[in-house]
Motif scaffolding. Structure first.
Motif, PDB file in Angstrom:
ATOM      1  N   ILE A 166      56.306  47.530  79.871  1.00 51.80           N
ATOM      2  CA  ILE A 166      56.300  46.926  78.535  1.00 51.80           C
ATOM      3  C   ILE A 166      57.462  47.467  77.725  1.00 51.80           C
ATOM      4  O   ILE A 166      57.632  48.684  77.588  1.00 51.80           O
ATOM      5  N   MET A 167      58.262  46.562  77.186  1.00 51.25           N
ATOM      6  CA  MET A 167      59.354  46.917  76.287  1.00 51.25           C
ATOM      7  C   MET A 167      59.068  46.299  74.920  1.00 51.25           C
ATOM      8  O   MET A 167      58.653  45.140  74.818  1.00 51.25           O
ATOM      9  N   GLY A 168      59.320  47.071  73.865  1.00 51.58           N
ATOM     10  CA  GLY A 168      58.963  46.624  72.526  1.00 51.58           C
ATOM     11  C   GLY A 168      60.069  45.862  71.823  1.00 51.58           C
ATOM     12  O   GLY A 168      61.204  45.761  72.310  1.00 51.58           O
ATOM     13  N   ALA A 169      59.725  45.337  70.657  1.00 52.27           N
ATOM     14  CA  ALA A 169      60.665  44.583  69.829  1.00 52.27           C
ATOM     15  C   ALA A 169      61.795  45.481  69.338  1.00 52.27           C
ATOM     16  O   ALA A 169      61.668  46.708  69.292  1.00 52.27           O
ATOM     17  N   VAL A 188      56.670  43.540  87.096  1.00 53.55           N
ATOM     18  CA  VAL A 188      56.882  42.557  86.030  1.00 53.55           C
ATOM     19  C   VAL A 188      57.324  43.305  84.775  1.00 53.55           C
ATOM     20  O   VAL A 188      57.017  44.486  84.601  1.00 53.55           O
ATOM     21  N   VAL A 189      58.040  42.611  83.923  1.00 53.49           N
ATOM     22  CA  VAL A 189      58.439  43.154  82.622  1.00 53.49           C
ATOM     23  C   VAL A 189      57.747  42.348  81.540  1.00 53.49           C
ATOM     24  O   VAL A 189      57.739  41.107  81.583  1.00 53.49           O
ATOM     25  N   ILE A 247      68.191  40.924  79.554  1.00 50.11           N
ATOM     26  CA  ILE A 247      67.030  41.509  80.234  1.00 50.11           C
ATOM     27  C   ILE A 247      66.684  40.698  81.484  1.00 50.11           C
ATOM     28  O   ILE A 247      66.407  41.266  82.547  1.00 50.11           O
ATOM     29  N   ILE A 248      66.688  39.386  81.363  1.00 52.27           N
ATOM     30  CA  ILE A 248      66.384  38.534  82.520  1.00 52.27           C
ATOM     31  C   ILE A 248      67.380  38.794  83.653  1.00 52.27           C
ATOM     32  O   ILE A 248      66.999  38.918  84.825  1.00 52.27           O
ATOM     33  N   GLY A 285      58.673  38.856  87.717  1.00 51.03           N
ATOM     34  CA  GLY A 285      58.269  38.030  86.585  1.00 51.03           C
ATOM     35  C   GLY A 285      58.527  38.703  85.252  1.00 51.03           C
ATOM     36  O   GLY A 285      58.597  39.931  85.157  1.00 51.03           O
ATOM     37  N   ILE A 286      58.671  37.887  84.225  1.00 49.73           N
ATOM     38  CA  ILE A 286      58.823  38.359  82.847  1.00 49.73           C
ATOM     39  C   ILE A 286      57.777  37.641  82.004  1.00 49.73           C
ATOM     40  O   ILE A 286      57.650  36.408  82.067  1.00 49.73           O
TER      41      ILE A 286
END
Length: 248
Positions: free
Chosen positions: A196-199, A98-99, A113-114, A124-125
């Protein structure tokens, strides 16, 4: 007119009462007088678990443009969000990835990204309900329809979601450009993992970094700030694809 939005008190009330629309959030003017209908919207939103927030009238005017919003605009989603526990239960027979997006704000980034996630076999996201962009018509278009081929999970707390995943034997990987380890040093083939990817500007919050099992970076040959979050996500995900293809 953009069908990602519902304008006006009566229209928003009707949509909440019908239960036929999936809401992202409701925006209420902070200068709007709290009348009977505003109070009803707030109560209906609470009952339905829909986030509402107060914003400046200028923001509503910018969204509505020529439409009469009466101090209330509902942002609606073109897709139905999936419950986190339901997602976990339905994907417990195989290794799953999952992301998690910690406050990504740009609709085009989310759409890209999706699309990358679907191509890389991510199941899943996870998106926060309050901070960051949710699925709208721009996201749907940018994803080239990929939103219909992956579970999109909206949660009130990313921290709680990560803790829940860890309880279910997911390894948590945080992309952090301060890390000593490179993204290709991780073995992605034999585990459930949550990336996990940040803002775009703020990166990943400290609380999420503390919960992470691994912190990885993408090495670069210059001192330029960083990659676009959608590009960075794709690079890391397709390392996992490469490893899995090699293992076949």
């Amino acid at each position: 007119m953009d069908n990602s939005f519902i304008y006006g008190k009566n229209a928003v009330i009707e949509a909440l009462e019908s239960g036929t629309r999936e809401f992202n959030r409701i925006l209420i003017s902070n200068t709007s007088r709290s009348d009977e209908k505003i109070e009803k919207i707030k109560e209906l939103a609470k009952t339905a678990g829909v986030v509402f927030q107060f914003v400046g009238k200028e923001k509503l005017n910018q969204i509505a443009q020529e439409a009469r919003h009466q101090g209330v605009i509902a942002q609606v989603s073109p897709i139905k969000y999936v419950d986190l526990d339901e997602f976990i239960d339905s994907n417990n027979n195989e290794y799953t990835s999952v992301v998690i997006l910690d406050g990504v704000e740009d609709s085009h980034n989310l759409g890209a990204i999706i699309r990358s996630c679907v191509c890389a076999g991510v199941k899943g996201i996870i998106l926060p309900s309050r901070r960051g962009v949710l699925v709208n018509s721009t996201v749907e278009k940018t994803s080239a329809g990929a939103v219909n081929h992956i579970s999109i999970i909206k949660v009130n707390s990313i921290v709680n979601a990560v803790q829940r995943l860890k309880e279910k034997n997911y390894w948590v990987i945080a992309a952090d450009h301060h890390s000593k380890d490179n993204y290709y040093d991780i073995d992605y083939t034999d585990m459930n993992f949550a990336l996990i990817m940040g803002a775009e500007h703020a990166g990943i919050s400290k609380s999420l970094l503390k919960l992470s099992d691994f912190k990885v970076k993408i090495p670069m040959l210059t001192n330029f700030n960083s990659l676009n979050v959608s590009n960075a996500t794709a690079i890391i995900l397709f390392e996992s694809v490469k490893q899995k293809c090699k293992g076949k």
